[in-house]
Design an enzyme around this catalytic site. Structure first.
Site, PDB file in Angstrom:
ATOM      1  N   ASP A  62       0.786  -1.093  -0.060  1.00 31.54           N
ATOM      2  CA  ASP A  62       0.056  -0.192   0.167  1.00 31.54           C
ATOM      3  C   ASP A  62       0.992   1.154  -0.055  1.00 31.54           C
ATOM      4  O   ASP A  62       2.085   1.355  -0.543  1.00 31.54           O
ATOM      5  CB  ASP A  62      -0.853   0.035   1.284  1.00 31.54           C
ATOM      6  CG  ASP A  62      -2.250   0.637   0.884  1.00 31.54           C
ATOM      7  OD1 ASP A  62      -2.365   1.841   0.745  1.00 31.54           O
ATOM      8  OD2 ASP A  62      -3.199  -0.054   0.789  1.00 31.54           O
ATOM      9  N   HIS A  97      -3.729   5.871   3.342  1.00 32.84           N
ATOM     10  CA  HIS A  97      -4.474   4.700   3.001  1.00 32.84           C
ATOM     11  C   HIS A  97      -3.981   3.302   3.442  1.00 32.84           C
ATOM     12  O   HIS A  97      -4.673   2.620   4.133  1.00 32.84           O
ATOM     13  CB  HIS A  97      -4.678   4.465   1.527  1.00 32.84           C
ATOM     14  CG  HIS A  97      -5.468   3.269   0.844  1.00 32.84           C
ATOM     15  ND1 HIS A  97      -4.908   2.202   0.716  1.00 32.84           N
ATOM     16  CD2 HIS A  97      -6.721   3.584   0.537  1.00 32.84           C
ATOM     17  CE1 HIS A  97      -6.302   1.312   0.039  1.00 32.84           C
ATOM     18  NE2 HIS A  97      -7.253   2.035   0.153  1.00 32.84           N
ATOM     19  N   ASN A 196     -13.563  -0.039  -7.595  1.00 32.32           N
ATOM     20  CA  ASN A 196     -14.623   1.032  -7.407  1.00 32.32           C
ATOM     21  C   ASN A 196     -15.364   1.692  -8.321  1.00 32.32           C
ATOM     22  O   ASN A 196     -15.745   2.823  -8.339  1.00 32.32           O
ATOM     23  CB  ASN A 196     -14.330   2.062  -6.157  1.00 32.32           C
ATOM     24  CG  ASN A 196     -13.767   1.437  -4.923  1.00 32.32           C
ATOM     25  OD1 ASN A 196     -14.098   0.633  -4.465  1.00 32.32           O
ATOM     26  ND2 ASN A 196     -12.885   2.490  -4.170  1.00 32.32           N
ATOM     27  N   ALA A 208      -6.557  -7.320  -9.044  1.00 24.67           N
ATOM     28  CA  ALA A 208      -7.958  -8.272  -8.938  1.00 24.67           C
ATOM     29  C   ALA A 208      -8.014  -9.160 -10.200  1.00 24.67           C
ATOM     30  O   ALA A 208      -8.364 -10.392 -10.032  1.00 24.67           O
ATOM     31  CB  ALA A 208      -9.061  -7.615  -8.724  1.00 24.67           C
ATOM     32  N   TYR A 210      -5.850 -10.406 -11.941  1.00 25.59           N
ATOM     33  CA  TYR A 210      -4.904 -11.549 -12.513  1.00 25.59           C
ATOM     34  C   TYR A 210      -5.138 -13.234 -11.877  1.00 25.59           C
ATOM     35  O   TYR A 210      -5.947 -13.213 -10.872  1.00 25.59           O
ATOM     36  CB  TYR A 210      -3.456 -11.111 -11.821  1.00 25.59           C
ATOM     37  CG  TYR A 210      -2.909 -10.052 -12.012  1.00 25.59           C
ATOM     38  CD1 TYR A 210      -2.410  -9.902 -13.669  1.00 25.59           C
ATOM     39  CD2 TYR A 210      -2.256  -9.250 -11.410  1.00 25.59           C
ATOM     40  CE1 TYR A 210      -1.865  -8.728 -14.240  1.00 25.59           C
ATOM     41  CE2 TYR A 210      -1.695  -7.927 -11.826  1.00 25.59           C
ATOM     42  CZ  TYR A 210      -1.618  -7.851 -13.344  1.00 25.59           C
ATOM     43  OH  TYR A 210      -0.947  -6.706 -13.664  1.00 25.59           O
ATOM     44  N   SER A 260     -11.375  -1.398  -0.967  1.00 21.93           N
ATOM     45  CA  SER A 260     -10.293  -1.539  -0.146  1.00 21.93           C
ATOM     46  C   SER A 260     -10.377  -2.235   1.316  1.00 21.93           C
ATOM     47  O   SER A 260      -9.620  -2.991   1.575  1.00 21.93           O
ATOM     48  CB  SER A 260      -9.537  -0.152   0.104  1.00 21.93           C
ATOM     49  OG  SER A 260      -8.924   0.341  -1.142  1.00 21.93           O
TER      50      SER A 260
END
Length: 408
Positions: A62, A97, A196, A208, A210, A260
């Site tokens: 992150d 984040h 999102n 996501a 892969y 997230s």
């Protein structure tokens, strides 16, 4: 970078954080991140009676994690900064984040540890231009790929990536896909947020998308899909993603919306599962999560994958998982696929040249119009994280109120 009430969408070559950080005033620091409605939705209390993530290390790839936050102190190891943008802890654009996501992992698995690896920034404006990232790739460098490999090589049991791309062009990166494979072969499950863009263009989001990555969609309080959660066939499971109280990089707490926090909560559940049974393979983790999910009445779908996670059932089923059938197997078919291969021949009518020319011309005009529109919308050719926004007030039946289009 422009913000809206519920989130942002990264433009055509942009890697976007898929969490949306609240703008409410921070609350006084506490020893642990408060648990809200997500605890009951996950069945967290019963799950934590079986496991609390002892001995597990969750790598949070992150924007960095403030390891001195009261909810994180003593639980975080800080790895390298593969983004190398010159920012350091204490900068408002560092760890906003990532700190939130780490606290959500520990909310579920309080006895796990966090390995923080910085691969993205909190704001697009400070991230490298796409041309700079191309240069990095030409040098064989990718912050996300390097982060995955580092996490695997330094003892991560689970990899959590609450980030993703919202890009029509060139979002797939071979080196990142290879890094995911490296993690899976090493026995490390990899989770990523679904994205999102569910109330926008539903763009494909990597990592996501892969193969082998457990993609996590977001639910709202009534158990249905959060309006922003990307709808796509790669979705595996879902977790709470609306008004999730999370730690801030200034020492307090704020509510977070997005896929997230859903991903971070799911990664915490996987830490509980692996603490219960350290021999679980990535395939078994995926199978158990799917088998124990709260399956929608209509079955699995692109909305929420196979349904919201049931943490209690998942941890319990981890003790005796289904057999892992992903081991290499010898090919038992024909020795080669030379002609003839059994495919029947077919014939086609002659092309009508005038019709083809007319259609081609019309398609060309449409393509030019689309490209022009994309160029007008794009705010810059950047691939970097997006910011997070406050949860909007709930409408009837817990539905998110109508929102305008994303801006990036």
């Amino acid at each position: 970078m422009k913000l809206r009430t519920i989130g942002i969408r990264a433009t055509c070559t942009t890697l976007a954080l898929t969490g949306l950080l609240g703008t409410l005033a921070t609350t006084p620091a506490q020893a642990a991140t408060p648990v809200g409605w997500e605890g009951q939705a996950l069945g967290l209390s019963a799950a934590q009676q079986q496991s609390q993530g002892e001995g597990m290390t969750v790598a949070v790839l992150d924007s960095g994690v403030m390891e001195n936050h009261p909810a994180l102190k003593g639980r975080v190891t800080t790895g390298p900064d593969f983004l190398e943008d010159g920012l350091e802890p204490g900068d408002p654009k560092w760890g906003q984040h990532g700190t939130a996501m780490a606290s959500d992992v520990l909310k579920v698995a309080p006895k796990a540890k966090i390995l923080s690896v910085r691969v993205i920034d909190d704001e697009q404006d400070e991230t490298p231009d796409i041309e700079d990232l191309k240069d990095l790739r030409n040098q064989g460098k990718s912050p996300i790929a390097e982060g995955i490999q580092y996490a695997v090589d330094h003892g991560a049991d689970v990899i959590s990536m609450s980030l993703g791309s919202s890009d029509w062009f060139n979002t797939y990166a071979a080196e990142e896909s290879a890094a995911v494979d490296y993690a899976l072969v090493a026995g490390v499950p990899v989770l990523a947020s679904a994205g999102n863009s569910g109330d926008g263009l539903n763009s494909v989001s990597y990592p996501a998308g892969y193969a082998g990555v457990i993609a996590v969609a977001a639910t709202q309080q009534n158990g249905t899909r959060a309006e922003f959660s990307t709808v796509h066939t790669y979705n595996d499971i879902a977790a709470p993603g609306v008004a999730i109280t999370s730690a801030t990089n200034t020492g307090g707490y704020k509510p977070v919306n997005g896929t997230s926090p859903a991903c971070a909560l799911a990664a915490g559940v996987v830490a509980l599962m692996k603490a219960k049974n350290p021999k679980l393979t990535p395939a078994q983790v995926n199978d158990v999560l799917i088998a124990t999910a709260q399956r929608p009445a209509g079955g699995g779908s692109a909305l929420l994958g196979y349904g919201p996670i049931n943490a209690n059932a998942a941890v319990k089923a981890s003790a005796s998982p289904p057999k892992d059938e992903t081991a290499p197997a010898a090919y038992e078919g024909k020795e080669h696929f030379a002609t003839p291969d059994g495919t029947p021949k077919s014939t086609h009518p002659a092309l009508e040249q005038e019709l083809v020319m007319t259609g081609g011309a019309a398609a060309g005009v449409g393509l030019v119009a689309v490209i022009g529109g994309v160029l007008l919308v794009r705010s810059g050719r950047r691939r970097g994280p997006a910011a997070m926004a406050a949860p909007a007030p709930m409408g009837p039946a817990g539905m998110m109120p109508p929102q305008g289009p994303y801006s990036g």
